[in-house]
Design a protein around this motif. Structure first.
Motif, PDB file in Angstrom:
ATOM      1  N   ALA A 117     -17.751 -16.562   4.786  1.00 17.21           N
ATOM      2  CA  ALA A 117     -18.075 -15.135   4.849  1.00 17.21           C
ATOM      3  C   ALA A 117     -17.259 -14.448   5.940  1.00 17.21           C
ATOM      4  O   ALA A 117     -16.794 -13.312   5.764  1.00 17.21           O
ATOM      5  N   GLY A 118     -17.065 -15.129   7.064  1.00 17.99           N
ATOM      6  CA  GLY A 118     -16.298 -14.551   8.161  1.00 17.99           C
ATOM      7  C   GLY A 118     -14.849 -14.307   7.789  1.00 17.99           C
ATOM      8  O   GLY A 118     -14.270 -13.268   8.131  1.00 17.99           O
ATOM      9  N   LEU A 119     -14.250 -15.260   7.072  1.00 18.15           N
ATOM     10  CA  LEU A 119     -12.850 -15.112   6.678  1.00 18.15           C
ATOM     11  C   LEU A 119     -12.682 -13.959   5.679  1.00 18.15           C
ATOM     12  O   LEU A 119     -11.769 -13.134   5.808  1.00 18.15           O
ATOM     13  N   VAL A 120     -13.575 -13.911   4.681  1.00 14.59           N
ATOM     14  CA  VAL A 120     -13.503 -12.823   3.695  1.00 14.59           C
ATOM     15  C   VAL A 120     -13.743 -11.476   4.380  1.00 14.59           C
ATOM     16  O   VAL A 120     -13.013 -10.499   4.149  1.00 14.59           O
ATOM     17  N   MET A 121     -14.755 -11.422   5.233  1.00 16.62           N
ATOM     18  CA  MET A 121     -15.070 -10.174   5.923  1.00 16.62           C
ATOM     19  C   MET A 121     -13.912  -9.749   6.821  1.00 16.62           C
ATOM     20  O   MET A 121     -13.513  -8.569   6.836  1.00 16.62           O
ATOM     21  N   ARG A 155      -9.788  -2.167   6.033  1.00 19.55           N
ATOM     22  CA  ARG A 155     -10.429  -0.858   6.157  1.00 19.55           C
ATOM     23  C   ARG A 155     -10.261  -0.302   7.570  1.00 19.55           C
ATOM     24  O   ARG A 155     -10.130   0.906   7.769  1.00 19.55           O
ATOM     25  N   ALA A 156     -10.303  -1.213   8.552  1.00 18.39           N
ATOM     26  CA  ALA A 156     -10.161  -0.768   9.941  1.00 18.39           C
ATOM     27  C   ALA A 156      -8.724  -0.400  10.262  1.00 18.39           C
ATOM     28  O   ALA A 156      -8.464   0.301  11.250  1.00 18.39           O
ATOM     29  N   GLY A 157      -7.767  -0.872   9.460  1.00 20.54           N
ATOM     30  CA  GLY A 157      -6.364  -0.551   9.687  1.00 20.54           C
ATOM     31  C   GLY A 157      -5.816  -1.118  10.979  1.00 20.54           C
ATOM     32  O   GLY A 157      -4.874  -0.558  11.554  1.00 20.54           O
ATOM     33  N   GLY A 158      -6.387  -2.230  11.438  1.00 22.81           N
ATOM     34  CA  GLY A 158      -5.915  -2.852  12.668  1.00 22.81           C
ATOM     35  C   GLY A 158      -6.512  -2.256  13.932  1.00 22.81           C
ATOM     36  O   GLY A 158      -6.261  -2.745  15.035  1.00 22.81           O
ATOM     37  N   SER A 159      -7.300  -1.191  13.801  1.00 20.81           N
ATOM     38  CA  SER A 159      -7.935  -0.563  14.962  1.00 20.81           C
ATOM     39  C   SER A 159      -9.266  -1.240  15.267  1.00 20.81           C
ATOM     40  O   SER A 159      -9.893  -1.836  14.375  1.00 20.81           O
ATOM     41  N   PRO A 160      -9.730  -1.164  16.493  1.00 24.03           N
ATOM     42  CA  PRO A 160     -11.044  -1.734  16.822  1.00 24.03           C
ATOM     43  C   PRO A 160     -12.132  -1.103  15.958  1.00 24.03           C
ATOM     44  O   PRO A 160     -12.144   0.118  15.749  1.00 24.03           O
ATOM     45  N   ALA A 161     -13.010  -1.943  15.439  1.00 26.05           N
ATOM     46  CA  ALA A 161     -14.066  -1.435  14.556  1.00 26.05           C
ATOM     47  C   ALA A 161     -15.266  -2.383  14.609  1.00 26.05           C
ATOM     48  O   ALA A 161     -15.111  -3.591  14.822  1.00 26.05           O
ATOM     49  N   PRO A 162     -16.477  -1.857  14.394  1.00 25.36           N
ATOM     50  CA  PRO A 162     -17.685  -2.687  14.481  1.00 25.36           C
ATOM     51  C   PRO A 162     -18.086  -3.328  13.147  1.00 25.36           C
ATOM     52  O   PRO A 162     -17.818  -2.791  12.070  1.00 25.36           O
ATOM     53  N   LEU A 163     -18.726  -4.485  13.264  1.00 23.08           N
ATOM     54  CA  LEU A 163     -19.341  -5.183  12.134  1.00 23.08           C
ATOM     55  C   LEU A 163     -20.820  -5.372  12.443  1.00 23.08           C
ATOM     56  O   LEU A 163     -21.204  -5.563  13.599  1.00 23.08           O
ATOM     57  N   GLU A 186     -24.768 -17.905  10.855  1.00 27.50           N
ATOM     58  CA  GLU A 186     -24.422 -16.949  11.906  1.00 27.50           C
ATOM     59  C   GLU A 186     -23.336 -17.514  12.822  1.00 27.50           C
ATOM     60  O   GLU A 186     -22.344 -16.827  13.129  1.00 27.50           O
ATOM     61  N   ASN A 187     -23.497 -18.757  13.260  1.00 29.91           N
ATOM     62  CA  ASN A 187     -22.523 -19.369  14.166  1.00 29.91           C
ATOM     63  C   ASN A 187     -21.147 -19.477  13.518  1.00 29.91           C
ATOM     64  O   ASN A 187     -20.123 -19.228  14.161  1.00 29.91           O
ATOM     65  N   GLY A 188     -21.114 -19.879  12.244  1.00 31.81           N
ATOM     66  CA  GLY A 188     -19.841 -19.987  11.543  1.00 31.81           C
ATOM     67  C   GLY A 188     -19.159 -18.645  11.403  1.00 31.81           C
ATOM     68  O   GLY A 188     -17.937 -18.520  11.603  1.00 31.81           O
ATOM     69  N   PHE A 189     -19.928 -17.633  11.053  1.00 29.50           N
ATOM     70  CA  PHE A 189     -19.389 -16.280  10.886  1.00 29.50           C
ATOM     71  C   PHE A 189     -18.834 -15.764  12.213  1.00 29.50           C
ATOM     72  O   PHE A 189     -17.702 -15.255  12.282  1.00 29.50           O
ATOM     73  N   ARG A 190     -19.614 -15.899  13.272  1.00 28.43           N
ATOM     74  CA  ARG A 190     -19.181 -15.428  14.587  1.00 28.43           C
ATOM     75  C   ARG A 190     -17.898 -16.126  15.032  1.00 28.43           C
ATOM     76  O   ARG A 190     -16.993 -15.483  15.597  1.00 28.43           O
ATOM     77  N   GLY A 229     -18.101  -3.236   8.149  1.00 30.37           N
ATOM     78  CA  GLY A 229     -18.600  -4.388   7.401  1.00 30.37           C
ATOM     79  C   GLY A 229     -20.031  -4.729   7.737  1.00 30.37           C
ATOM     80  O   GLY A 229     -20.476  -4.555   8.881  1.00 30.37           O
ATOM     81  N   ILE A 230     -20.776  -5.195   6.729  1.00 28.24           N
ATOM     82  CA  ILE A 230     -22.144  -5.663   6.903  1.00 28.24           C
ATOM     83  C   ILE A 230     -22.258  -7.048   6.275  1.00 28.24           C
ATOM     84  O   ILE A 230     -21.899  -7.249   5.107  1.00 28.24           O
ATOM     85  N   TYR A 231     -22.779  -8.004   7.052  1.00 27.94           N
ATOM     86  CA  TYR A 231     -23.013  -9.367   6.564  1.00 27.94           C
ATOM     87  C   TYR A 231     -24.490  -9.678   6.728  1.00 27.94           C
ATOM     88  O   TYR A 231     -25.038  -9.600   7.828  1.00 27.94           O
ATOM     89  N   CYS A 232     -25.143 -10.023   5.615  1.00 34.03           N
ATOM     90  CA  CYS A 232     -26.569 -10.372   5.640  1.00 34.03           C
ATOM     91  C   CYS A 232     -26.711 -11.869   5.419  1.00 34.03           C
ATOM     92  O   CYS A 232     -26.367 -12.384   4.352  1.00 34.03           O
ATOM     93  N   VAL A 233     -27.233 -12.557   6.412  1.00 32.51           N
ATOM     94  CA  VAL A 233     -27.345 -14.017   6.375  1.00 32.51           C
ATOM     95  C   VAL A 233     -28.450 -14.485   5.441  1.00 32.51           C
ATOM     96  O   VAL A 233     -28.314 -15.494   4.753  1.00 32.51           O
TER      97      VAL A 233
END
Length: 344
Positions: A173-177, A184-192, A208-212, A253-257
Motif C-alpha cells: 500500500a505504501g509503494l502504490v500510495m 498528485r503532489a507534483g514533488g511538493s511536500p504534501a500530507p497523507l 501500519e508499520n510497513g506503510f510508514r 492520499g488516504i490509507y485505511c488499515v
C-alpha cells in the motif's frame, strides 16, 4: 505406484495389523510409543490423505472457529467460506462457528468456554494480548490444536497462522500510495492520512508499520499526519474524515488499515471536490461498489475465500501433524483496481 496398505504400515512400524487398525481408527488400547510409530509409518508411506502437501488426519475431526463477526463484511464472508468448505470435506466431522462480541480479550475467553470436549482443533481471529496468549496456551496444553487467522498472535503456541504477511501488505500500500499520491503532489511536500481500526490487532499494527516504512524511506516529500483511530466504526470514521478534509484541504492520499471504510467514503462523497488517492483493504460488496464507482482507487485484498479454505486445511493439517508448528506459507495479497475486480 501401488497404494500402501495396513500390512505395509505394520511391517514398517514393526507392530501388528490390529495395532495399526486401532491407531488409524482412533480406538484405545495402544501405547503412545506404538501410536507414534504407526502414524510416522503411515505418513512416510503416503497412506494418510493430504491437501496441497498438507497431511490430513486419518479420521474425521471436530473443528470450532471463533470469529468477531460484528458488522464486518470480510468476517462474514470468511465465516461463510469456512462453513461451506468444511461441509464438503469428509474429514470434517463437525464445524461450529462462534461469533465473538467485539475485540475484548475477555469476550474471547468467555466464548472459548463453549468449546466442546470432543473438539480437535480451534481457529481464532483475535487481538494479540496476554489474556488471548494465555487462552491459546491453555487450549494447546489440553491437546487442542489452535491456529490464528488474518492476524497472528505472537509468542503463543498456535500451530499455524493463516493469512497474508500484513507488513508486506502495508508496504505494498505504501509503494502504490507513494507513487500515485506523489504524482498528485507534483514533488511538493504534501500530507497523507492513515486511518487505524485498532493497533490491538497485530495485523493492523504490521500494516501500519510497513506503510510508514515505505513512505519514510522512499517518499520523503510526503508526510504522514498523526494516525486516526476509528475503533472499527464507520460513523467515527466519517466524522474524522470530514474534520480531516476541513483542516487539510491539500491532503493527497488516504490509507485505511482496517474497518470504517464506508464512513470514509461517505465523507469524501459529501466533500464534493477533487478527492485524494484512496487505498482500502479487503474486497467486499462495499469496496467493489466503491471501486466500480471510482470513489476509491485501490483495494489490497487478503482473499476471504482462500483464507477460509486454508484455515480449514491448515487446522486439519495441524491435527494430523506431530510437529508443534506447521511450515508458514503466507497468502499473497492481491492488488485490485477498478478494471480488474474479480468475481470472487
Amino acid at each position: 505406484m501401488r497404494k500402501a496398505t495396513i500390512t505395509d504400515i505394520a511391517a514398517l512400524a514393526k507392530v501388528s495389523t490390529a495395532t495399526v487398525d486401532r491407531v488409524l481408527n482412533g480406538r484405545p488400547g495402544v501405547s503412545a510409543a506404538n501410536r507414534q510409530r504407526v502414524n510416522s509409518a503411515a505418513k512416510s508411506l503416503g497412506y494418510l490423505p493430504s491437501e496441497d502437501k498438507v497431511t490430513l488426519p486419518s479420521r474425521p475431526a471436530h473443528l470450532e472457529f471463533f470469529i468477531p463477526l460484528g458488522r464486518s463484511e470480510f468476517m462474514h464472508n470468511l465465516a461463510a467460506t469456512i462453513r461451506d468448505f468444511a461441509a464438503d470435506l469428509p474429514l470434517v466431522a463437525s464445524c461450529t462457528i462462534h461469533p465473538i462480541d467485539g475485540l475484548m480479550p475477555e469476550n474471547l475467553v468467555r466464548a472459548l468456554e463453549k468449546t466442546a470436549l470432543r473438539t480437535n482443533g480451534v481457529g481464532l481471529i483475535t487481538v494479540d494480548h496476554p489474556i488471548t496468549r494465555n487462552a491459546i496456551r491453555q487450549l494447546a496444553e489440553s491437546g487442542v490444536r489452535v491456529i490464528t487467522i488474518a492476524s497472528d498472535v505472537l509468542s503463543s503456541p498456535r500451530a499455524a497462522y493463516v493469512g497474508v504477511d500484513n507488513r508486506v501488505a502495508g508496504r505494498t500500500a505504501g509503494l502504490v500510495m507513494g507513487r500515485m499520491a506523489g504524482i498528485r503532489a507534483g514533488g511538493s511536500p504534501a500530507p497523507l492520512a492513515l486511518f487505524l481500526g485498532t493497533r490491538a490487532y497485530h495485523g493492523h499494527e504490521e500494516r501500519e508499520n510497513g506503510f510508514r516504512a515505505v513512505i519514510t524511506e522512499q517518499f520523503p516529500h510526503l508526510h504522514l499526519l498523526p494516525a486516526i483511530k476509528t475503533d472499527e466504526d464507520s460513523v467515527t470514521a466519517q466524522a474524522a474524515t470530514a474534520r480531516l478534509l476541513r483542516t487539510h484541504p491539500d491532503i493527497v492520499g488516504i490509507y485505511c488499515v482496517g474497518a470504517g471504510r464506508s464512513g470514509i467514503a461517505r465523507a469524501l462523497a459529501d466533500h464534493g471536490s477533487t478527492r485524494p488517492f484512496v487505498i482500502f483493504h479487503d474486497l467486499t460488496n462495499v469496496t467493489r461498489r466503491l471501486l466500480a464507482e471510482d470513489r476509491i482507487d485501490v483495494v489490497i485484498d487478503q482473499n476471504a475465500r482462500l483464507t477460509g479454505e486454508q484455515a480449514v486445511i491448515q487446522l486439519l493439517g495441524s491435527i494430523a501433524s506431530t510437529a508443534p508448528f506447521l511450515t508458514l506459507k503466507y497468502i499473497e495479497p492481491r492488488i485490485i483496481l477498478r478494471e480488474n475486480i474479480p468475481v470472487k
